[in-house]
Write an enzyme that holds these catalytic residues in place. Structure first.
Site, PDB file in Angstrom:
ATOM      1  N   ASP A   1      38.793  33.880  42.881  1.00 39.35           N
ATOM      2  CA  ASP A   1      39.234  35.248  43.147  1.00 39.35           C
ATOM      3  C   ASP A   1      39.990  35.229  44.469  1.00 39.35           C
ATOM      4  OD1 ASP A   1      38.495  38.069  41.750  1.00 39.35           O
ATOM      5  OD2 ASP A   1      38.977  38.359  43.869  1.00 39.35           O
TER       6      ASP A   1
ATOM      7  N   GLY B   1      30.392  39.888  36.788  1.00 36.89           N
ATOM      8  CA  GLY B   1      29.674  40.226  35.561  1.00 36.89           C
ATOM      9  C   GLY B   1      29.907  39.219  34.451  1.00 36.89           C
TER      10      GLY B   1
ATOM     11  N   CYS C   1      41.187  45.337  30.410  1.00 35.69           N
ATOM     12  CA  CYS C   1      40.566  46.612  30.012  1.00 35.69           C
ATOM     13  C   CYS C   1      41.672  47.664  29.882  1.00 35.69           C
ATOM     14  CB  CYS C   1      39.483  47.038  30.990  1.00 35.69           C
ATOM     15  SG  CYS C   1      39.956  47.023  32.735  1.00 35.69           S
TER      16      CYS C   1
ATOM     17  N   ASP D   1      40.654  36.945  32.889  1.00 36.01           N
ATOM     18  CA  ASP D   1      40.346  38.378  32.829  1.00 36.01           C
ATOM     19  C   ASP D   1      41.266  39.052  33.845  1.00 36.01           C
ATOM     20  OD1 ASP D   1      38.900  40.684  32.004  1.00 36.01           O
ATOM     21  OD2 ASP D   1      37.693  40.560  33.832  1.00 36.01           O
TER      22      ASP D   1
ATOM     23  N   CYS E   1      39.773  35.031  37.464  1.00 37.34           N
ATOM     24  CA  CYS E   1      39.768  36.306  38.218  1.00 37.34           C
ATOM     25  C   CYS E   1      38.337  36.830  38.147  1.00 37.34           C
ATOM     26  CB  CYS E   1      40.751  37.296  37.616  1.00 37.34           C
ATOM     27  SG  CYS E   1      42.443  36.651  37.427  1.00 37.34           S
ATOM     28  N   ALA E   2      37.437  36.164  38.850  1.00 40.03           N
ATOM     29  CA  ALA E   2      36.016  36.228  38.527  1.00 40.03           C
ATOM     30  C   ALA E   2      35.253  37.413  39.107  1.00 40.03           C
ATOM     31  CB  ALA E   2      35.339  34.930  38.968  1.00 40.03           C
ATOM     32  N   ALA E   3      35.620  37.866  40.302  1.00 38.56           N
ATOM     33  CA  ALA E   3      34.840  38.926  40.939  1.00 38.56           C
ATOM     34  C   ALA E   3      34.957  40.245  40.152  1.00 38.56           C
ATOM     35  CB  ALA E   3      35.316  39.116  42.369  1.00 38.56           C
ATOM     36  N   PRO E   4      33.894  41.060  40.136  1.00 40.37           N
ATOM     37  CA  PRO E   4      32.662  40.959  40.920  1.00 40.37           C
ATOM     38  C   PRO E   4      31.580  40.052  40.350  1.00 40.37           C
ATOM     39  CG  PRO E   4      32.636  42.984  39.660  1.00 40.37           C
ATOM     40  CD  PRO E   4      33.975  42.352  39.397  1.00 40.37           C
TER      41      PRO E   4
ATOM     42  N   ASP F   1      44.339  32.529  44.922  1.00 42.63           N
ATOM     43  CA  ASP F   1      45.097  33.404  44.036  1.00 42.63           C
ATOM     44  C   ASP F   1      45.542  32.594  42.827  1.00 42.63           C
ATOM     45  OD1 ASP F   1      46.910  35.082  42.754  1.00 42.63           O
ATOM     46  OD2 ASP F   1      47.636  35.943  44.632  1.00 42.63           O
TER      47      ASP F   1
END
Length: 449
Positions: A286, A267, A385, A332, A262-265, A313
């Site tokens: 992503d 960082g 998060c 993530d 789930c790579a974007a954006p 996905d």
């Protein structure tokens, strides 16, 4: 004839009023709506516009409580335009004490004048009453209802206050909520593909910034005097310290294969590339093409050349060969975002308890699907998060019941010594705004044996 650029002439209050209207109608997220409005705002007005938007969103529940004390028509029934004009007035009266009350009231009235004298008169009367009675306002107290008191005093939804009071003592819950009302620190990550942290610190201090190494993350730099960070810089990436530690927990080696699901954006993805010294390869998934474009731009400007972005996905069948296994997989996962309320306070105004349960199902599905891509002896890091048990401990507990081939690895064994205070008794990474002055993160490292 050549078109001229549109003149930027919004006032701070009009910009804030416009942004709050879009958020109230569910048509925008705060950061995107504010960025768009600031591009049309006079430059000297932009700091106040930003303060008004984020200050109101952080304190909205308390502001609405104050308005309800002064009106017979409660805030839930007021039109959005009227309510947002009142919120702007109350925030300036109660929270921005350097602004004269007359200016706070008159400017709020002016925002609504075009909608008629009746609405303007209503706003004027309500704000003048609040100004007169500001020193006698009465708020809920702990002795009557703990959750209600925390909800109003610190502008946290009452259902969330109840959840946190079940897990934390009153003092800690209060401290957490109080911290969430404050702006987060400004932190950047040195892009070690092109520079070092020490070199970047020296350069930034030389040109007028005041910066220092962060406490925990090895590449993190805290900005205490900001003369204007460049979001397009090659030497650094704007990223919270806790977010940086997640890539460190993955601890990929140069030459390894990594899947960032789930790579974007971008960082964490670009940080992984830097840790790998830009050697090996990273497949970055992503599901949204627009967000992948942001990741591609970040990869290009940071010279992270080993990243292959793929639009897919990760919850469903993956576009990989049957024998495609990875040394390391980062999940993530999309989450409630309750750990980042300092930088995205609008989250708490739209998230519900039911959303957390729905997100937990999606997080479990992601982890289940992606665990099959870890090679034997490889590892997986799951991160969110959020502090909520459904999104953190319970996800890992339920996964391990179904997958005895995975075991938890103690985060302390893979993180720098400076991160020792961030690891709990179960070996998980946990950061909290009120304890570590960072975003709230949870991460677990699992090895496939």
């Amino acid at each position: 004839m050549k078109k001229t650029d549109r003149k930027t002439n919004y006032s701070a209050r009009f910009s804030a009023f416009t942004v709050l209207g879009k958020i109230s109608s569910g048509k925008a997220y705060a950061d995107i709506a504010l960025d768009n409005a600031l591009s049309l705002t006079d430059e000297p007005e932009r700091p106040l516009a930003t303060e008004l938007v984020y200050g109101i969103l952080r304190n909205q529940i308390k502001i609405d409580y104050i308005i309800d004390l002064a009106v017979s028509i409660k805030t839930k029934r007021l039109e959005h335009t009227v309510l947002n004009a009142l919120r702007l007035g109350v925030y300036q009266l109660i929270f921005l004490t350097k602004i004269p009350p007359s200016a706070a009231i008159n400017e709020s009235v002016n925002l609504i004048k075009k909608e008629g004298a009746k609405k303007a008169g209503f706003i004027n009367a309500v704000l003048r009453r609040i100004d007169r009675e500001r020193n006698t306002l009465r708020f809920p107290v702990k002795e009557d209802n703990e959750a209600r008191a925390i909800s109003v005093l610190y502008s946290i939804p009452e259902w969330l206050a109840k959840r946190w009071l079940e897990r934390f003592e009153w003092n800690e819950a209060s401290e957490l909520c109080k911290t969430l009302l404050t702006p987060p620190p400004k932190v950047i990550r040195a892009n070690t593909i092109v520079t070092s942290k020490d070199a970047l610190i020296g350069e930034l201090n030389k040109i007028g910034f005041t910066v220092a190494p962060a406490l925990y993350a090895p590449d993190a730099i805290v900005i205490t005097k900001d003369i204007g960070l460049n979001p397009k810089a090659t030497e650094y990436y704007i990223q919270d310290e806790a977010s940086q530690i997640v890539a460190r927990l993955l601890s990929p080696m140069p030459g390894e294969s990594v899947l960032d699901a789930c790579a974007a954006p971008g960082g964490k993805t670009t940080h992984i590339a830097a840790i790998m010294r830009n050697a090996g390869f990273i497949i970055a998934f992503d599901r949204r093409a627009s967000r992948l474009a942001t990741l591609k731009n970040a990869s290009n400007r940071l010279n992270a050349t080993i990243i292959l972005p793929v639009a897919t996905d990760s919850a469903f069948a993956l576009p990989l060969k049957p024998n495609a296994f990875f040394d390391a997989v980062l999940v993530d996962a999309p989450c409630s975002g309750l750990g980042v309320l300092r930088r995205s306070p609008d989250i708490k105004l739209r998230i519900t308890e039911a959303d957390i349960k729905d997100l937990a199902k999606k997080q479990s599905a992601l982890l289940e699907n992606l665990s099959g891509q870890v090679k034997k002896g490889g590892h997986l890091v799951y991160s969110v998060c959020s502090f909520e048990p459904e999104e953190t401990d319970l996800i890992i507990k339920n996964f391990l019941k179904k997958h005895p081939e995975f075991k938890v690895e103690n985060a302390n064994e893979y993180l720098p010594e400076t991160c020792a205070p961030l690891t709990d008794k179960d070996g998980f990474l946990r950061t909290f705004p009120h304890k570590h002055n960072s975003d709230g993160f949870f991460a677990a490292r699992l090895k496939k044996v």
